[in-house]
Scaffold this motif. Sequence first.
Motif: not given
Length: 219
Positions: A73-77, A135-138, A142-147
């Motif tokens: 679900a985190a990957e999808t979000v 796991t969820v935040q990464s 975190h991934r959105l922040g990098e983007g």
Amino acid sequence: MTETTAATARKGARGRIDKRQAILDAAFTVFARRGYSQACVQEIAEEAGVAKLTVYNHLSDKENLFRQALTAAAETVSEECLAVADRLRDPGDDLRPALEEVAYRLLQVCRGERAHALRWLTYAQIARFPDLVDTVQSRTSHRLGEGLADRFARLSLSGRLRPCDPAVAAEQFLALLTGPLEARGRLGTREITDAEASGMAGSAVDTFLRAYGPETPPT
């Protein structure tokens, strides 16, 4: 291996992947509906349209099923948020409307059922699964922040934003959105209207540009 045998093997592998995804989707739905303690594997199997044994064959047990369902679900979000951030690859001549569109659409994702359930399940089970927060935040913030940092770095280099640490700028941009969302939504217990989300997006962008907008050249 003949072409027919290879094709059959690929079809079987694809079917196994699809079935696993169906189980994970069903598991997340049931966990969101019941919570971890009240959810049962039999209900998840029925939601996925498979036998209970099939669920165990793919995910081994309820604990692993919960972990994998939340990770998926985190990957999808994350994919939804990164697709929104891509709008800043070509923001057009006026940066403010592009930022406001991105801010509003990110709030829409965060207000969505999947993201809301993901937050609730992660925090509700933090004592049992403390590692899931990382796991969820990464995979989400975190991934959105990098983007966003990548987009802001490019905008800064082109003079659309003033020179800055793009990672800090991205962190603060997201904080300007998620802070009011959590506060006004009372940690997810109150629904935020579209009008409120639009207002929060506009206010966030206004504050962000006051800090990071290009300096006005002296007249």
